[in-house]
Design a protein around this motif. Structure first.
Motif, PDB file in Angstrom:
ATOM      1  N   GLU A   1      38.260 -18.421  15.781  1.00 61.02           N
ATOM      2  CA  GLU A   1      36.888 -18.165  16.216  1.00 61.02           C
ATOM      3  C   GLU A   1      36.812 -16.864  17.015  1.00 61.02           C
ATOM      4  OE1 GLU A   1      34.529 -19.858  14.967  1.00 61.02           O
ATOM      5  OE2 GLU A   1      32.896 -19.001  16.158  1.00 61.02           O
ATOM      6  N   LEU A   2      37.816 -16.649  17.865  1.00 66.39           N
ATOM      7  CA  LEU A   2      37.867 -15.417  18.661  1.00 66.39           C
ATOM      8  C   LEU A   2      37.950 -14.208  17.735  1.00 66.39           C
ATOM      9  CD1 LEU A   2      38.198 -14.036  21.441  1.00 66.39           C
ATOM     10  CD2 LEU A   2      40.624 -14.508  21.322  1.00 66.39           C
ATOM     11  N   GLU A   3      38.796 -14.316  16.712  1.00 67.03           N
ATOM     12  CA  GLU A   3      38.942 -13.218  15.751  1.00 67.03           C
ATOM     13  C   GLU A   3      37.600 -12.938  15.065  1.00 67.03           C
ATOM     14  OE1 GLU A   3      41.896 -13.845  12.677  1.00 67.03           O
ATOM     15  OE2 GLU A   3      41.044 -12.236  11.477  1.00 67.03           O
ATOM     16  N   LYS A   4      36.943 -14.024  14.645  1.00 72.75           N
ATOM     17  CA  LYS A   4      35.667 -13.872  13.925  1.00 72.75           C
ATOM     18  C   LYS A   4      34.627 -13.177  14.811  1.00 72.75           C
ATOM     19  CE  LYS A   4      33.392 -17.585  12.361  1.00 72.75           C
ATOM     20  NZ  LYS A   4      33.465 -18.922  11.810  1.00 72.75           N
ATOM     21  N   ILE A   5      34.540 -13.643  16.052  1.00 73.14           N
ATOM     22  CA  ILE A   5      33.523 -13.074  16.952  1.00 73.14           C
ATOM     23  C   ILE A   5      33.847 -11.608  17.254  1.00 73.14           C
ATOM     24  CG2 ILE A   5      32.517 -13.237  19.274  1.00 73.14           C
ATOM     25  CD1 ILE A   5      32.809 -16.278  19.066  1.00 73.14           C
ATOM     26  N   ALA A   6      35.117 -11.335  17.554  1.00 74.40           N
ATOM     27  CA  ALA A   6      35.501  -9.950  17.907  1.00 74.40           C
ATOM     28  C   ALA A   6      35.293  -9.010  16.722  1.00 74.40           C
ATOM     29  CB  ALA A   6      36.950  -9.917  18.373  1.00 74.40           C
ATOM     30  N   LEU A   7      35.622  -9.459  15.512  1.00 72.99           N
ATOM     31  CA  LEU A   7      35.497  -8.579  14.344  1.00 72.99           C
ATOM     32  C   LEU A   7      34.044  -8.250  14.016  1.00 72.99           C
ATOM     33  CD1 LEU A   7      38.282  -9.870  11.903  1.00 72.99           C
ATOM     34  CD2 LEU A   7      38.278  -7.797  13.278  1.00 72.99           C
ATOM     35  N   ASN A   8      33.118  -9.025  14.565  1.00 71.53           N
ATOM     36  CA  ASN A   8      31.698  -8.747  14.317  1.00 71.53           C
ATOM     37  C   ASN A   8      30.991  -8.164  15.535  1.00 71.53           C
ATOM     38  OD1 ASN A   8      31.146  -9.663  11.548  1.00 71.53           O
ATOM     39  ND2 ASN A   8      32.047 -11.548  12.328  1.00 71.53           N
ATOM     40  N   ASP A   9      31.740  -7.958  16.601  1.00 70.33           N
ATOM     41  CA  ASP A   9      31.144  -7.442  17.830  1.00 70.33           C
ATOM     42  C   ASP A   9      31.144  -5.911  17.812  1.00 70.33           C
ATOM     43  OD1 ASP A   9      30.827  -8.589  20.983  1.00 70.33           O
ATOM     44  OD2 ASP A   9      31.298  -6.455  20.737  1.00 70.33           O
ATOM     45  N   LYS A  10      29.994  -5.320  18.194  1.00 70.46           N
ATOM     46  CA  LYS A  10      29.834  -3.856  18.113  1.00 70.46           C
ATOM     47  C   LYS A  10      30.971  -3.111  18.831  1.00 70.46           C
ATOM     48  CE  LYS A  10      26.107  -0.549  18.845  1.00 70.46           C
ATOM     49  NZ  LYS A  10      25.888  -0.005  20.155  1.00 70.46           N
ATOM     50  N   TYR A  11      31.344  -3.606  20.044  1.00 68.59           N
ATOM     51  CA  TYR A  11      32.390  -2.942  20.845  1.00 68.59           C
ATOM     52  C   TYR A  11      33.700  -2.850  20.050  1.00 68.59           C
ATOM     53  CZ  TYR A  11      35.883  -2.478  24.635  1.00 68.59           C
ATOM     54  OH  TYR A  11      36.940  -2.082  25.423  1.00 68.59           O
ATOM     55  N   PHE A  12      34.116  -3.956  19.466  1.00 64.00           N
ATOM     56  CA  PHE A  12      35.400  -3.986  18.746  1.00 64.00           C
ATOM     57  C   PHE A  12      35.300  -3.233  17.421  1.00 64.00           C
ATOM     58  CE2 PHE A  12      35.699  -7.338  21.814  1.00 64.00           C
ATOM     59  CZ  PHE A  12      37.015  -7.279  22.235  1.00 64.00           C
ATOM     60  N   VAL A  13      34.115  -3.312  16.772  1.00 63.87           N
ATOM     61  CA  VAL A  13      33.928  -2.615  15.487  1.00 63.87           C
ATOM     62  C   VAL A  13      33.990  -1.105  15.730  1.00 63.87           C
ATOM     63  CG1 VAL A  13      32.298  -2.175  13.593  1.00 63.87           C
ATOM     64  CG2 VAL A  13      32.586  -4.499  14.483  1.00 63.87           C
ATOM     65  N   GLU A  14      33.244  -0.627  16.726  1.00 69.21           N
ATOM     66  CA  GLU A  14      33.195   0.822  16.974  1.00 69.21           C
ATOM     67  C   GLU A  14      34.547   1.383  17.392  1.00 69.21           C
ATOM     68  OE1 GLU A  14      29.988   1.564  19.664  1.00 69.21           O
ATOM     69  OE2 GLU A  14      28.483   1.454  18.051  1.00 69.21           O
ATOM     70  N   LYS A  15      35.302   0.606  18.163  1.00 72.09           N
ATOM     71  CA  LYS A  15      36.617   1.091  18.625  1.00 72.09           C
ATOM     72  C   LYS A  15      37.726   0.763  17.627  1.00 72.09           C
ATOM     73  CE  LYS A  15      35.510   0.708  23.549  1.00 72.09           C
ATOM     74  NZ  LYS A  15      35.107   2.094  23.735  1.00 72.09           N
ATOM     75  N   LYS A  16      37.340   0.167  16.505  1.00 74.03           N
ATOM     76  CA  LYS A  16      38.295  -0.205  15.444  1.00 74.03           C
ATOM     77  C   LYS A  16      39.430  -1.062  15.998  1.00 74.03           C
ATOM     78  CE  LYS A  16      37.184   3.627  12.470  1.00 74.03           C
ATOM     79  NZ  LYS A  16      37.486   4.875  11.915  1.00 74.03           N
ATOM     80  N   LEU A  17      39.061  -2.099  16.727  1.00 73.66           N
ATOM     81  CA  LEU A  17      40.060  -3.003  17.310  1.00 73.66           C
ATOM     82  C   LEU A  17      40.186  -4.243  16.427  1.00 73.66           C
ATOM     83  CD1 LEU A  17      38.872  -2.726  21.032  1.00 73.66           C
ATOM     84  CD2 LEU A  17      40.895  -1.661  20.038  1.00 73.66           C
ATOM     85  N   TYR A  18      41.332  -4.406  15.823  1.00 68.32           N
ATOM     86  CA  TYR A  18      41.606  -5.528  14.923  1.00 68.32           C
ATOM     87  C   TYR A  18      42.751  -6.368  15.489  1.00 68.32           C
ATOM     88  CZ  TYR A  18      38.903  -2.975  11.429  1.00 68.32           C
ATOM     89  OH  TYR A  18      37.906  -2.341  10.756  1.00 68.32           O
TER      90      TYR A  18
END
Ligand code: CMC
Length: 428
Positions: free
Chosen positions: A342-359
């Protein structure tokens, strides 16, 4: 003809060689920059600096790909075994049958450590972190095997490398056994590399131990995923230490110390602790907000990578392995896995993580997997180190063979006091 890069510093033009690799970005060779121009480059954290030439591992961070000597790492994890990967990293080629038999036998025949090492262990407190003990024991190998410490002797280099590949798992298992107050278990040469390690960790003299083949296969895969990752902090540390000509055991022990940090190999332990702290999917948003808050030092452990700006290919294999292990244990409803997914799913769709390319990186799912197999979190980084010993040794060998190898000696941008006069105590 050498390609050149031209640039201007303070109205003066300079030319420096431009070097091409077999793949990946070209580099500007700045080795003559200081003598030609009296300027240094400034690159803390090496974000734009290639520290060496290497032909061992290639990472394409944008595509999320990793290759060991040209072979895709995920294919190696699926089709090969860890010891074969060790051979590949060291030799540059996969072994044929004869080479494999010779190599695997040599490693098997060196798994025992000097008996006196047991007394060395007794000096540690029982509650010591197994990584603390392993770091010290690897450095201490130079005291136990002084006949393979001469880095200028090719045979001694090979012997020391084989000793470390064979003995590091034994030392790691001993560190674990010592920390939980159980007797050491000697290596069993009937078993393969990873099965033997599992036995040394989990067998007790009072009972017959049967290796769980699925766990052994999963752990072997995990070792392959961690075997090398080009010029990361610990590998660069090993190279810098070794550049002084120090003995191989001392050089490799520096890799252990650097790996231990939570931003590097210690992230697997930190990621599991974080998932436990989150505890429930209902708390995830609070932690996502903490990770995004510039005034909060909290980071999502197991997320982000200096080179990967795409899904870490190791994380993909690790996630699959995690499912396989939990399935064997009948724990597909594991609470921590649920939080992680669930954490992965939320982070992968969050603007902060998407913009900083954090996977998610390799450490995100490894903790859940290793913990399900019975390892305490304090052993996670030790397991990483067993595998990475293969990579450190390959880089160390590559460096020793490089005729252009020089002692590593970075320069600095000095921002301290200018020369000033000393004042005696009564005048300060
Ligand atoms: N959670 C929240 N924000 C993050 C994270 C994270 N895990 N990672 C990076 N960021 C942010 C960081 O705050 C920075 O934001 P800004 O540009 O606004 O200042 C931006 O992303 C870039 O981060 P950085 O720290 O400049 O990137 P780096 O390349 O120096 O660090 C890293 C890479 C792996 C150390 C970092 O992503 C991190 O601390 N991750 C958590 C620890 C971790 O999982 N480490 C294991 C790495 S993989 C296994 C290994 O190689 O050992």
């Amino acid at each position: 003809m050498t390609k050149k890069s031209k640039f201007t510093i303070k109205d003066k033009e300079f030319e420096l060689p431009l070097l091409d690799g077999s793949i990946g970005p070209s580099v500007i060779d700045v080795t003559k920059l200081y003598s030609d121009s009296s300027f240094f480059t400034y690159d803390p954290g090496f974000t734009s600096t290639a520290s060496c030439k290497s032909s061992i591992t290639y990472i394409d961070g944008d595509k999320g790909e990793c290759y060991y000597r040209g072979y895709p790492m995920d294919i190696m994890a699926e089709k090969s075994n860890f010891l074969e990967v060790v051979y590949l990293l060291w030799q540059g080629q996969l072994p044929n049958k004869k080479q494999w038999d010779e190599f695997s036998n040599v490693i098997k025949n060196h798994t025992m450590v000097h008996e006196q090492m047991q007394t060395f262990f007794n000096g540690f407190r029982r509650a010591s972190h197994p990584m603390a003990i392993t770091v010290a024991c690897v450095a201490a190998l130079s005291a136990f095997y002084p006949d393979s410490t001469n880095v200028n002797d090719l045979d001694q280099r090979v012997i020391s490398a084989r000793r470390m590949i064979a003995k590091v798992p034994t030392l790691a298992a001993m560190a674990y056994k010592y920390s939980i107050g159980q007797p050491f278990i000697y290596p069993d040469n009937e078993l393969n590399y990873t099965e033997n390690f599992l036995k040394m960790c989990f067998a007790v003299p009072a009972e017959k131990y049967r290796v769980n083949k699925i766990f052994a296969k999963a752990l072997d895969k995990i070792f392959i995923l961690h075997a090398d990752h080009e010029q990361n902090a610990s590998t660069s540390t090993v190279r810098l230490a070794a550049s002084s000509g120090v003995n191989p055991f001392a050089s490799i022990s520096t890799g252990f110390t650097s790996l231990w940090g939570p931003l590097h190999g210690g992230a697997n332990e930190a990621a599991l602790n974080m998932l436990k702290e989150i505890g429930d999917v209902k708390n995830i948003n609070k932690y996502i907000d903490k990770a995004k808050d510039k005034n909060d030092p909290f980071r999502l452990m197991g997320f982000g990578h200096r080179v990967y700006k795409n899904y870490d290919p190791r994380a993909k294999v690790m996630q699959k392995t995690c499912h396989e292990v939990l399935e064997v244990l009948g724990r597909t409803d594991d609470k921590l896995l649920e939080v992680a997914k669930e954490l992965e799913k939320i982070a992968l769709n969050d603007k902060y993580f998407v913009e900083k390319k954090l996977y998610p990186n390799i450490d995100f799912y490894s903790g859940i997997t290793l913990s399900a197999m019975g390892f305490p979190s304090s052993m996670f980084t030790v397991l990483f180190a067993i595998a990475r010993t293969a990579g450190w040794l390959a880089h160390w060998k590559e460096m020793c063979l490089d005729p252009k190898n020089k002692i590593g000696r970075p320069r600095q941008l000095y921002i301290g006091e200018k020369p000033r006069e000393f004042q005696p105590l009564n005048k300060r």
